[in-house]
Design an enzyme around this catalytic site. Structure first.
Site, PDB file in Angstrom:
ATOM      1  N   SER B  15       0.888  -1.209   0.086  1.00 21.59           N
ATOM      2  CA  SER B  15      -0.138  -0.007  -0.105  1.00 21.59           C
ATOM      3  C   SER B  15       0.999   1.208  -0.017  1.00 21.59           C
ATOM      4  O   SER B  15       2.181   1.192   0.434  1.00 21.59           O
ATOM      5  CB  SER B  15      -1.023   0.017   1.222  1.00 21.59           C
ATOM      6  OG  SER B  15      -1.519   1.121   1.263  1.00 21.59           O
ATOM      7  N   HIS B  16       0.460   2.457  -0.445  1.00 24.80           N
ATOM      8  CA  HIS B  16       1.065   3.594  -0.279  1.00 24.80           C
ATOM      9  C   HIS B  16       1.198   3.941   1.061  1.00 24.80           C
ATOM     10  O   HIS B  16       2.056   4.697   1.599  1.00 24.80           O
ATOM     11  CB  HIS B  16       0.361   4.656  -0.966  1.00 24.80           C
ATOM     12  CG  HIS B  16       0.414   4.804  -2.335  1.00 24.80           C
ATOM     13  ND1 HIS B  16       0.145   3.476  -3.120  1.00 24.80           N
ATOM     14  CD2 HIS B  16       0.961   5.703  -3.356  1.00 24.80           C
ATOM     15  CE1 HIS B  16       0.419   4.006  -4.513  1.00 24.80           C
ATOM     16  NE2 HIS B  16       0.913   5.065  -4.435  1.00 24.80           N
ATOM     17  N   SER B  17       0.356   3.455   1.985  1.00 25.94           N
ATOM     18  CA  SER B  17       0.397   3.751   3.554  1.00 25.94           C
ATOM     19  C   SER B  17       0.866   2.643   4.050  1.00 25.94           C
ATOM     20  O   SER B  17       0.067   1.322   3.995  1.00 25.94           O
ATOM     21  CB  SER B  17      -1.047   4.413   3.823  1.00 25.94           C
ATOM     22  OG  SER B  17      -1.046   4.026   5.387  1.00 25.94           O
ATOM     23  N   ASP B  74      -2.307  -1.435  -3.918  1.00 24.35           N
ATOM     24  CA  ASP B  74      -3.633  -0.414  -3.788  1.00 24.35           C
ATOM     25  C   ASP B  74      -3.511   0.357  -5.257  1.00 24.35           C
ATOM     26  O   ASP B  74      -4.183   0.041  -6.015  1.00 24.35           O
ATOM     27  CB  ASP B  74      -3.625   0.510  -2.443  1.00 24.35           C
ATOM     28  CG  ASP B  74      -2.394   1.214  -2.294  1.00 24.35           C
ATOM     29  OD1 ASP B  74      -1.647   1.436  -3.086  1.00 24.35           O
ATOM     30  OD2 ASP B  74      -2.551   1.749  -1.174  1.00 24.35           O
TER      31      ASP B  74
END
Lengths: 204, 133
Positions: B15-17, B74
């Site tokens: 994920s980017h996070s 994502d």
């Protein structure tokens, strides 16, 4: 075209500085239609490239280009890392140590095809391909350095009214219209820097 | 990131996070315990939002299974960086890693559940991707 060690170092510095000095502008373009990290990401990548100097310039031209690409892939930290990195890696695979203009035309064409494959994208989708493709076309057609640099800047501006259909900006749909694509802007900066340096160093 | 010696298909969450990646991994663990090799990665090389190839390569290494690894991603850059990471793997591993076209949280949980029953890599990928169909 013959590039000695000093010329290669100047080329790398010019490429890196062109992006690093415009990091804030790239970020603000990306804040309008993306996730606002393009300037910071590209700056991080090219600072990592700069950190590999002076040793980087001791490498052969193909190896130097591949190393720049791999560094960008590993350090940029966004989709632009694999896209711009792939361009340099594939350019490095396709150029000979002492390229002629026709070698460069062929190699940039191959590198752009690889960028298209990596992004599963074509020109017209408001991405860096909207700069790479037309600039490569006039380069192949014999344009001089000044015309190439001018076309790169104009091609980036031409992305402003385009509708993004690929990349983060595509989420905005019609709201992506009216803003310059940040990836196109960084591509135009890199091309401008490359052309200016190669004109001075190698009489492009 | 505890791991599994089960021989089941490994799951990698990108994920980017980092928080989303870790949280999705927590949800997977709640479903399947230690039955599936699992790793997550999120964030750019400096810890901001983004994804990075080095982190993805490391996660693939942690979740490696001879049965293969399914990656859940994502947004766009997560996919592009994952594809780049897969291409950088040793040749004998490259063909045993797939990137699933599925939502990251739901896809990870479904893929892991399928994997925990001993399913093949293609079955794991199919079950995650059926979520979209």
């Amino acid at each position: 075209m013959s590039l000695n060690r000093a010329a290669k170092e100047n080329l790398v510095r010019a490429l890196a500085v062109s992006v690093i000095e415009h990091a804030d502008e790239l970020t603000s373009l990306d804040q309008a239609i993306g996730d606002g990290d393009h300037g910071l990401n590209m700056k991080r990548g090219f600072e990592a490239v700069l950190a590999t100097l002076p040793g980087l310039a001791d490498k052969s031209l193909p190896e130097m280009l591949r190393t720049i690409g791999t560094t960008l892939v590993m350090k940029v930290g966004g989709a632009s890392g694999p896209l711009v990195g792939t361009f340099f890696i594939e350019l490095g695979k396709a150029v000979p140590e002492q390229p002629t203009r026709s070698d460069l035309v062929g190699a940039t064409g191959k590198a752009i095809e690889s960028v298209k494959a990596r992004g599963r994208s074509e020109a017209g989708q408001k991405t860096l391909l909207d700069v790479l493709v037309p600039v490569q076309a006039i380069f192949a057609a014999g344009a001089d350095a000044e015309a190439i640099a001018a076309e790169a800047a104009k091609a980036a501006v031409r992305t402003t009214p385009m509708l993004a259909t690929r990349g983060r900006a595509s989420f905005l749909g019609e709201r992506s219209i009216g803003h310059m694509d940040p990836g196109s802007r960084s591509a135009s900066l890199l091309i401008g820097a490359a052309v200016a340096t190669l004109t001075i160093e190698a009489g492009l | 990131m505890s791991n599994s010696e089960s021989g089941n298909v490994g799951i990698v969450i990108v994920s980017h996070s980092a928080k989303i990646a870790e949280g999705a991994a927590d949800m997977v663990r709640q479903m399947v315990g230690n039955a599936v090799p699992l790793a997550w990665t999120g964030g750019d090389p400096e810890g901001g939002l983004g994804t990075n190839v080095a982190g993805i390569l490391k996660a693939i290494e942690i979740a490696w299974s001879s049965a293969g690894v399914a990656i859940l991603v994502d947004l766009g850059g997560a996919e592009t960086n994952s594809e780049m990471a897969v291409e950088m793997l040793a040749e004998d591993r490259r063909g045993r890693v797939v990137i699933c076209n599925a939502p990251v949280v739901e896809g990870a949980v479904i893929a892991a559940t399928e994997s925990s029953g001993g399913s093949s890599l293609s079955a794991v990928q199919r079950s995650a991707e059926e979520f979209y169909a």
